[in-house]
Design a protein around this motif. Structure first.
Motif, mmCIF file in Angstrom:
data_model
loop_
_atom_site.group_PDB
_atom_site.id
_atom_site.type_symbol
_atom_site.label_atom_id
_atom_site.label_comp_id
_atom_site.label_asym_id
_atom_site.label_seq_id
_atom_site.Cartn_x
_atom_site.Cartn_y
_atom_site.Cartn_z
ATOM 1 N N UNK A 224 43.464 54.942 43.988
ATOM 2 C CA UNK A 224 44.070 54.517 45.248
ATOM 3 C C UNK A 224 45.564 54.249 45.061
ATOM 4 N N UNK A 225 45.940 53.637 43.945
ATOM 5 C CA UNK A 225 47.363 53.404 43.677
ATOM 6 C C UNK A 225 48.120 54.729 43.682
ATOM 7 N N UNK A 233 55.843 51.210 47.044
ATOM 8 C CA UNK A 233 55.029 50.473 46.077
ATOM 9 C C UNK A 233 53.844 49.818 46.767
ATOM 10 N N UNK A 234 52.610 50.190 46.394
ATOM 11 C CA UNK A 234 51.440 49.631 47.081
ATOM 12 C C UNK A 234 51.165 48.200 46.629
ATOM 13 N N UNK A 235 50.868 47.367 47.576
ATOM 14 C CA UNK A 235 50.505 45.995 47.251
ATOM 15 C C UNK A 235 49.034 45.935 46.850
ATOM 16 N N UNK A 239 45.661 48.076 48.486
ATOM 17 C CA UNK A 239 44.687 48.772 47.641
ATOM 18 C C UNK A 239 43.299 48.173 47.852
ATOM 19 N N UNK A 240 43.219 46.860 47.919
ATOM 20 C CA UNK A 240 41.930 46.209 48.169
ATOM 21 C C UNK A 240 41.349 46.656 49.502
ATOM 22 N N UNK A 264 48.081 47.920 35.919
ATOM 23 C CA UNK A 264 47.585 49.220 36.360
ATOM 24 C C UNK A 264 48.646 49.963 37.167
ATOM 25 N N UNK A 265 49.356 49.245 38.023
ATOM 26 C CA UNK A 265 50.417 49.857 38.816
ATOM 27 C C UNK A 265 51.483 50.457 37.905
ATOM 28 N N UNK A 266 51.881 49.712 36.895
ATOM 29 C CA UNK A 266 52.900 50.201 35.964
ATOM 30 C C UNK A 266 52.400 51.416 35.189
ATOM 31 N N UNK A 267 51.149 51.394 34.740
ATOM 32 C CA UNK A 267 50.594 52.523 33.998
ATOM 33 C C UNK A 267 50.492 53.772 34.869
#
Length: 321
Positions: A224-225, A233-235, A239-240, A264-267
């Motif tokens: 989803x990210x 940038x997704x919050x 995503x939830x 996870x966002x950074x990766x």
């Protein structure tokens, strides 16, 4: 508030693409008779003019294909979690057709099965002026990207039919769709293999229903990210919501698996950065936008943190190994 139409989503995506190309999207909106600060959607004649001006300013007849990258499949047609949770691509497209009236996008959608394939049609109503040809390029591209989001980046439809006239250089369309192309067609239509559409998707609704009994959430959150990044940038909240969870439930699931949302966002950004930067057709500004960065400077700082090199240095290294 009602969900904005998908045509309005395309206008936002077009502006992001123009800004990524270094063009003044606000000035082009004004020239098209659109107030860039006004709520969406805009009148059809104004959006048609905006696309015409955008193609002219960019010098890119395939602009619609490029713009499709800035629309998230999980938000397209306001379906959200239903696209993530479907058990097959057939279910995905059945839901797209079923929920289309809610999108208010002046399209008529249908999905029909023949003995050999599925035919998905996306056409303007007969009594309405047709949107810009580039919008149908964009629609076709996002539908194919939706399939690739579920089946892998190598997936290709059986054929692509577009009503638009044949471009002088069809290579961008060939590179994106990797399928037989038919321009000046009687309608806008995608053909898909029955086996691809009917086969069970491993991350579909059955697994979603198993969430309470130990489903691994990390890869689902990553997916989803990745689809939401082109819109900014997704919050964790967005995503939830796409996963049908509360924010607290998402955080708890990730904590149980030893993960954190920010990591996870950074990766995801790092993995996609290394993928996109290898695409010579993408400018570094476009890569930054696709990763949800507000500017190239922020992307450059993050990229150097990931690799020890600036994006320019890394790309030069690819060209001169």
């Amino acid at each position: 508030m009602p969900e904005p139409s998908s045509l309005a989503s395309w206008t936002r995506a077009l502006r992001k693409q123009l800004d990524a190309l270094g063009l003044d999207s606000a000035a082009l909106c004004n020239a098209a008779g659109i107030d860039p600060l006004a709520p969406l959607p805009e009148p059809a004649h104004a959006t048609l003019r905006l696309w015409q001006l955008a193609v002219q300013a960019s010098g890119d007849p395939a602009l619609g294909l490029r713009v499709s990258r800035f629309v998230s499949p999980t938000r397209f047609h306001a379906l959200g979690y239903t696209l993530v949770a479907s058990e097959s691509l057939r279910e995905v497209f059945e839901r797209i057709v079923r929920y289309q009236p809610q999108s208010r996008d002046n399209l008529r959608l249908s999905l029909d099965k023949t003995a050999e394939h599925y035919e998905f049609r996306f056409n303007p109503p007969a009594d309405c002026p047709a949107p810009a040809a580039e919008i149908f390029d964009a629609f076709a591209a996002i539908y194919v990207r939706t399939c690739r989001n579920r089946l892998g980046r190598a997936y290709a439809p059986l054929a692509v039919h577009l009503q638009r006239s044949a471009p002088v250089d069809p290579q961008p369309w060939q590179e994106l769709f990797r399928a037989p192309l038919y321009f000046s067609a009687s309608d806008n239509r995608l053909l898909f293999a029955c086996g691809d559409f009917d086969s069970h998707l491993e991350d579909g609704a059955t697994q979603a229903a198993e969430a309470a009994t130990g489903l691994i959430w990390e890869p689902r959150v990553r997916g989803v990210i990745e689809t939401q990044l082109p819109e900014g940038e997704p919050s964790a909240e967005s995503v939830a919501q796409a996963l049908g969870l509360s924010l607290r439930s998402l955080q708890r699931h990730l904590a149980d698996e030893g993960c954190r949302y920010d990591l996870l966002l950074n990766q995801c950004r790092e993995n996609l950065a290394l993928l996109h930067i290898c695409d010579a057709q993408l400018s570094l500004n476009e890569v930054a936008c696709l990763l949800g960065f507000s500017d190239l400077e922020g992307f450059s700082r993050a990229f150097k943190r990931w690799t020890g090199l600036t994006p320019q240095q890394y790309r030069l290294g690819l060209l001169n190994p």
